[in-house]
Design a protein around this motif. Sequence first.
Motif, mmCIF file in Angstrom:
data_model
loop_
_atom_site.group_PDB
_atom_site.id
_atom_site.type_symbol
_atom_site.label_atom_id
_atom_site.label_comp_id
_atom_site.label_asym_id
_atom_site.label_seq_id
_atom_site.Cartn_x
_atom_site.Cartn_y
_atom_site.Cartn_z
ATOM 1 N N VAL A 125 0.840 -1.209 0.000
ATOM 2 C CA VAL A 125 0.000 0.000 0.000
ATOM 3 C C VAL A 125 0.865 1.246 0.000
ATOM 4 C CG1 VAL A 125 -1.743 1.283 1.263
ATOM 5 C CG2 VAL A 125 -1.860 -1.218 1.185
ATOM 6 N N ILE A 126 1.860 1.277 0.891
ATOM 7 C CA ILE A 126 2.755 2.445 0.939
ATOM 8 C C ILE A 126 3.475 2.605 -0.395
ATOM 9 C CG2 ILE A 126 4.719 3.498 2.108
ATOM 10 C CD1 ILE A 126 4.033 1.919 4.576
ATOM 11 N N GLY A 127 3.917 1.467 -0.954
ATOM 12 C CA GLY A 127 4.621 1.509 -2.231
ATOM 13 C C GLY A 127 3.762 2.103 -3.329
ATOM 14 N N VAL A 128 2.503 1.681 -3.380
ATOM 15 C CA VAL A 128 1.603 2.206 -4.414
ATOM 16 C C VAL A 128 1.371 3.698 -4.209
ATOM 17 C CG1 VAL A 128 -0.774 2.134 -5.269
ATOM 18 C CG2 VAL A 128 0.479 -0.001 -4.867
ATOM 19 N N LEU A 129 1.160 4.094 -2.956
ATOM 20 C CA LEU A 129 0.971 5.521 -2.660
ATOM 21 C C LEU A 129 2.183 6.326 -3.110
ATOM 22 C CD1 LEU A 129 -0.734 5.521 0.863
ATOM 23 C CD2 LEU A 129 -1.737 6.103 -1.365
ATOM 24 N N LEU A 130 3.359 5.778 -2.814
ATOM 25 C CA LEU A 130 4.609 6.440 -3.194
ATOM 26 C C LEU A 130 4.662 6.627 -4.713
ATOM 27 C CD1 LEU A 130 7.284 7.311 -1.726
ATOM 28 C CD2 LEU A 130 8.229 5.136 -2.497
ATOM 29 N N ALA A 131 4.334 5.562 -5.428
ATOM 30 C CA ALA A 131 4.390 5.623 -6.889
ATOM 31 C C ALA A 131 3.396 6.648 -7.432
ATOM 32 C CB ALA A 131 4.095 4.238 -7.467
ATOM 33 N N VAL A 132 2.171 6.619 -6.890
ATOM 34 C CA VAL A 132 1.152 7.570 -7.356
ATOM 35 C C VAL A 132 1.605 9.002 -7.083
ATOM 36 C CG1 VAL A 132 -1.198 8.383 -6.982
ATOM 37 C CG2 VAL A 132 -0.735 5.917 -7.136
ATOM 38 N N GLY A 133 2.117 9.212 -5.868
ATOM 39 C CA GLY A 133 2.598 10.552 -5.515
ATOM 40 C C GLY A 133 3.711 11.005 -6.447
ATOM 41 N N ALA A 134 4.646 10.107 -6.728
ATOM 42 C CA ALA A 134 5.770 10.458 -7.592
ATOM 43 C C ALA A 134 5.280 10.869 -8.972
ATOM 44 C CB ALA A 134 6.726 9.262 -7.689
ATOM 45 N N VAL A 135 4.383 10.050 -9.530
ATOM 46 C CA VAL A 135 3.875 10.352 -10.871
ATOM 47 C C VAL A 135 3.143 11.699 -10.860
ATOM 48 C CG1 VAL A 135 2.226 9.642 -12.639
ATOM 49 C CG2 VAL A 135 3.748 7.948 -11.593
ATOM 50 N N MET A 182 9.692 -2.239 -4.529
ATOM 51 C CA MET A 182 8.928 -1.278 -5.338
ATOM 52 C C MET A 182 9.651 0.068 -5.404
ATOM 53 S SD MET A 182 5.031 -2.019 -4.129
ATOM 54 C CE MET A 182 4.220 -0.857 -5.219
ATOM 55 N N ALA A 183 10.174 0.488 -4.254
ATOM 56 C CA ALA A 183 10.844 1.790 -4.216
ATOM 57 C C ALA A 183 12.089 1.782 -5.106
ATOM 58 C CB ALA A 183 11.213 2.152 -2.782
ATOM 59 N N VAL A 184 12.829 0.664 -5.076
ATOM 60 C CA VAL A 184 14.035 0.596 -5.909
ATOM 61 C C VAL A 184 13.669 0.677 -7.389
ATOM 62 C CG1 VAL A 184 15.883 -0.939 -6.659
ATOM 63 C CG2 VAL A 184 15.449 -0.617 -4.222
ATOM 64 N N LEU A 185 12.644 -0.078 -7.790
ATOM 65 C CA LEU A 185 12.236 -0.046 -9.199
ATOM 66 C C LEU A 185 11.706 1.322 -9.587
ATOM 67 C CD1 LEU A 185 10.584 -3.574 -9.454
ATOM 68 C CD2 LEU A 185 12.767 -2.825 -10.418
ATOM 69 N N LEU A 186 10.937 1.900 -8.667
ATOM 70 C CA LEU A 186 10.409 3.244 -8.921
ATOM 71 C C LEU A 186 11.565 4.234 -9.074
ATOM 72 C CD1 LEU A 186 7.824 4.943 -9.079
ATOM 73 C CD2 LEU A 186 7.970 5.275 -6.608
ATOM 74 N N GLY A 187 12.540 4.113 -8.174
ATOM 75 C CA GLY A 187 13.703 5.002 -8.242
ATOM 76 C C GLY A 187 14.409 4.868 -9.578
ATOM 77 N N LEU A 188 14.578 3.631 -10.035
ATOM 78 C CA LEU A 188 15.223 3.404 -11.329
ATOM 79 C C LEU A 188 14.456 4.104 -12.439
ATOM 80 C CD1 LEU A 188 17.221 1.988 -13.194
ATOM 81 C CD2 LEU A 188 15.786 -0.048 -13.096
ATOM 82 N N ALA A 213 14.240 7.019 -2.639
ATOM 83 C CA ALA A 213 15.411 6.328 -2.086
ATOM 84 C C ALA A 213 15.289 6.214 -0.573
ATOM 85 C CB ALA A 213 16.691 7.083 -2.462
ATOM 86 N N LEU A 214 14.776 7.274 0.062
ATOM 87 C CA LEU A 214 14.619 7.228 1.519
ATOM 88 C C LEU A 214 13.609 6.165 1.922
ATOM 89 C CD1 LEU A 214 14.762 10.977 2.611
ATOM 90 C CD2 LEU A 214 16.517 9.214 2.790
ATOM 91 N N ALA A 215 12.555 6.010 1.104
ATOM 92 C CA ALA A 215 11.562 4.979 1.411
ATOM 93 C C ALA A 215 12.199 3.603 1.360
ATOM 94 C CB ALA A 215 10.401 5.068 0.431
ATOM 95 N N ALA A 216 13.045 3.373 0.339
ATOM 96 C CA ALA A 216 13.718 2.082 0.234
ATOM 97 C C ALA A 216 14.620 1.865 1.450
ATOM 98 C CB ALA A 216 14.532 2.021 -1.060
ATOM 99 N N ALA A 217 15.363 2.921 1.825
ATOM 100 C CA ALA A 217 16.259 2.802 2.969
ATOM 101 C C ALA A 217 15.459 2.522 4.238
ATOM 102 C CB ALA A 217 17.082 4.073 3.122
ATOM 103 N N ALA A 218 14.345 3.246 4.401
ATOM 104 C CA ALA A 218 13.514 3.049 5.591
ATOM 105 C C ALA A 218 12.985 1.629 5.641
ATOM 106 C CB ALA A 218 12.356 4.052 5.607
ATOM 107 N N ALA A 219 12.639 1.087 4.480
ATOM 108 C CA ALA A 219 12.132 -0.282 4.433
ATOM 109 C C ALA A 219 13.198 -1.250 4.930
ATOM 110 C CB ALA A 219 11.717 -0.637 3.008
ATOM 111 N N LEU A 220 14.442 -1.014 4.513
ATOM 112 C CA LEU A 220 15.517 -1.922 4.916
ATOM 113 C C LEU A 220 15.798 -1.799 6.418
ATOM 114 C CD1 LEU A 220 17.444 -4.046 3.987
ATOM 115 C CD2 LEU A 220 19.107 -2.290 3.413
#
Lengths: 130, 162, 674
Positions: free
Chosen positions: A4-14, C7-13, C49-56
């Motif tokens: 859920v957080i990941g999807v929110l992040l992606a939507v926000g980024a776009v 997801m964050a890593v792929l998004l970052g890419l 990137a911070l989200a990915a780091a926070a996840a780790l």
Amino acid sequence: MGIVIGVLLAVGAVAVIAWPFFRRRSDVAKDDIAGGPGARPQGSQAELQRSRAEIFRLIRQLEADHGSGLVNEGDFRSQFDDLRREAARLMMEEAALSPMSDPAAELEREIAAARAGLTGRPVETGRKDA
Amino acid sequence: MRLILLSVLTGLLAAAFAACAKPEPTLEQRAQRMDKQIICPVCPGETLDQSSVQIAKDMRELIRERLAAEQSEDEIKQYFVDRYGTRILAEPPASGVSLAVWIIPPVVMLAGAAALYFVVREMRRRRQDQGIETAQASSDPTLKPYLEAVDEELRSGRTGSG
Amino acid sequence: MADLGTMAVLLGLGVALYAAVGSVAGKLTGATELVVSARRAAYVTVPVALAAAAALVTAFVTHDFTIRYVYAHSNLVMDREFIWVAFYAGNEGSLLYVAGVLAIMSAIAIRLGAGRLADTMPYTTAILMGILAFFFLVIAVWANPFAPLEFVADDGLGINPLLTHPGMWIHPPLLMAGLAAISVPFAYAAGALIAGRTRDEWVDAARVSGIIAWGILGTGVLIGAWWAYTILGWGGYWGWDPIENVALMPWLAMTAFIHSIMVQKRRGMFRMWNIVLLNVAFVLAQFGMFINRGGPVVSVHSFAASTLGQVFLGFMLLSLVFAFGVFFWRYQWLKSDRPVESFMSREVAFLVNNFLLLGITFVTLWGVVFPLITEFASDGTVTVATPYFNRVNGPLFLALLVLMGIGPVMAWRRASPRSLVRWLLWPAALAALAAAGMAIAGIREPLAIFAFSVLVFVALVILEEWFRSARARASAGDNWAIAWFKVVAGNRPRHGGYIVHLSILVLAFGVIGTQFFDQRADFVLPPGGSAVIDDYRLEYVGSEIEERSDRTARWANINVYRDEERIGALRPWYAFYPDFRQASVRAGIRSTPVEDLYVVPSEFLEDGRLVVRVSINPLAWWLWIAGPIFLVGTIVAVWPQPVLEVRPAPASAIRSPVVRSPAESTPRANPVRG
């Protein structure tokens, strides 16, 4: 949860990235210029003024070096003269660029200049050959 | 005055270095010097001097025993090389393939120094050609009012750095 | 959390790639929306990137052993405060850390450049985002820290015991951040070149960001030295180890750059050369990433063996081709219009400085790669270790120190021999006096005496310049302290540089002391036994033992006597980690400005005896004093100078010749500014 957080992040980024495409072009351009805190006036005139300020800084440093004895009298004279000429050259370039000046504003400026002359800031310069 | 100072200075330096004639190193000093030239076989990159593992300690003891038995430093080194190969030496020997590790740096440095010299000499030569142009520019009459403006601005002290 | 991380890593890419491609495409087609959108994308990489780091980090804190990286680098019993640093204890996490730092630095660089460097920023953005995309790509494809563990585990393997040290909090992060940060000045310069703005617009931005990267890297290296000194247990602080060398080399190249860039700033010269230096530093930083993360070199730092070598080697070669490709493409635009006037000038002194620094860099590089070459070329391997580097680089460093004394009093353009003598005579005389004093005091190492007196010489030249400059100001009525502050404030890059020079002198003081005068000895002590070294007597009282689930730790209690007077106690520490079959030691150090007494337990024998290695490291204290001075100098050098206001040029002078002639109008027509 993570997804859920990941999807929110992606939507926000776009959304953030796509935002400029949904605005009027003029607004975007305005944003583009005012893009940074260091966004100083653009254009070659401002550029020339900054270069001149740099030359003035160099002159002050040269004067300091002359004061400490790092640069001897002869070198100081010749380097000072080169820098001064460089500043004048930049000023000339700048003047050539400036738009035709408005006579009223010109008058205002002249009055202001005269006033400044009257109040007379103390003359202070490290230059020996004034 | 300056000449006197210079000669006193040179004298002092010479005296200092004359006084520095090193005394014969003690056995322990020689041993410690050798510790720094031999690599510990089990801990990559560390010399005997740096390593605190058992084998390094044994090798340090061996060096001291052999030095006490009047073996030369080269003999001891050779002993280690025979057992572990050249890689036991912290510095590659100046022979064979590894001669290159010693030759290349000075060659490159000398080449660099020569290049530096010629480049600067070339840049200086350009100066003579340019001297004429600057002389012409300085006599440009249209610059004069701006020169005065610059002087005015300098005198005003506003552009000073404080 | 693994899902979020991946997801964050792929998004970052994706976002970084979009930012890189979009800003160039937008610039070339004149599509402002696209340029702005790409810039926003660059900013977006930071939270991603911070989200990915926070996840780790969350995965570590919650002991999520379904993730392989967490399993491999932590366990349930490890000290809590090191759970955070386990984040970058291995390759995958380190790369994520680098990506995060790079994203943040890029965002700051892009934001700060947006005003003045607006023309060139799209290209700079593209370069930074290209590098960032590379890191995200590596993380996503070859080194995913969120990859699942193939089996179910109740507990992890734990962290390498050598890494559980306070230095771990600062050293690896600073080092990696420093290597990453070199991308910023490089991107400014390369961006300007690509955009065709080959004048000096980029110089200030690259100088400041270059000094910051250089300062971070330098601090990281120094803290690494301190760490090695307290934990690796060999009484040394610098081993010319490949991993250390690959951090030192870009630092040296950046040192050359931040000197040489002053010549461009001041005199508009060396345009090509400065680009070359930045390219070299950038490629060396990528080489550092390659050796650090790819690791073909056997090294004491090889905690993190990996299979990423080829990927990083490829990226390094790509950097090399790109950097110098751009350089040769714009080559003819970079000619500087000012000539060197004399061999005796500050310009040439800077060139010699660059020459020596690059020489040291080359020797170091050669020493790193030579064993690799011989391994390929012949059967026998050779070792290139400390004595080689000391022997070859030592004289170069000494030459650099001498130059550090002479260069600053060389005038720009041409220095007169007379003025040089005037400036250098007294410092040289006092340095010679100091040399004589040292010889009389009984120091028997001519090289050390020479080196010490060079330090005296350089310090005196710096003090002399401060004294003379302050005196010139003080004569105008200021008191001396204020005069000195004004001198420093009037030319921060230069005087900040002098403060850094002083820190280098302090560092060199410690290096010379430890290199020439150290003593070592091994002892086996029964409880109650004593060992004598130099004028110290060490009495081994006994040991304490602490059993922890992951280690057996022992302290040796040692009393230190000098002239039969007890001057202190040392508690060196030795721990054995059965899971790693590895020991970790912490030296007992009694540090004074004169010398360090340094005690490392190498073994506690069954019969109660202690095997201990004792060193005396003269002047080692000064090595760590250099750090804070270095930082202060660096900060002074980059602290922004106040912007000078100039009056606009008198427009009427040229444009309205009918009204009045330029000659009479100009001086009066100066408008007054606020």
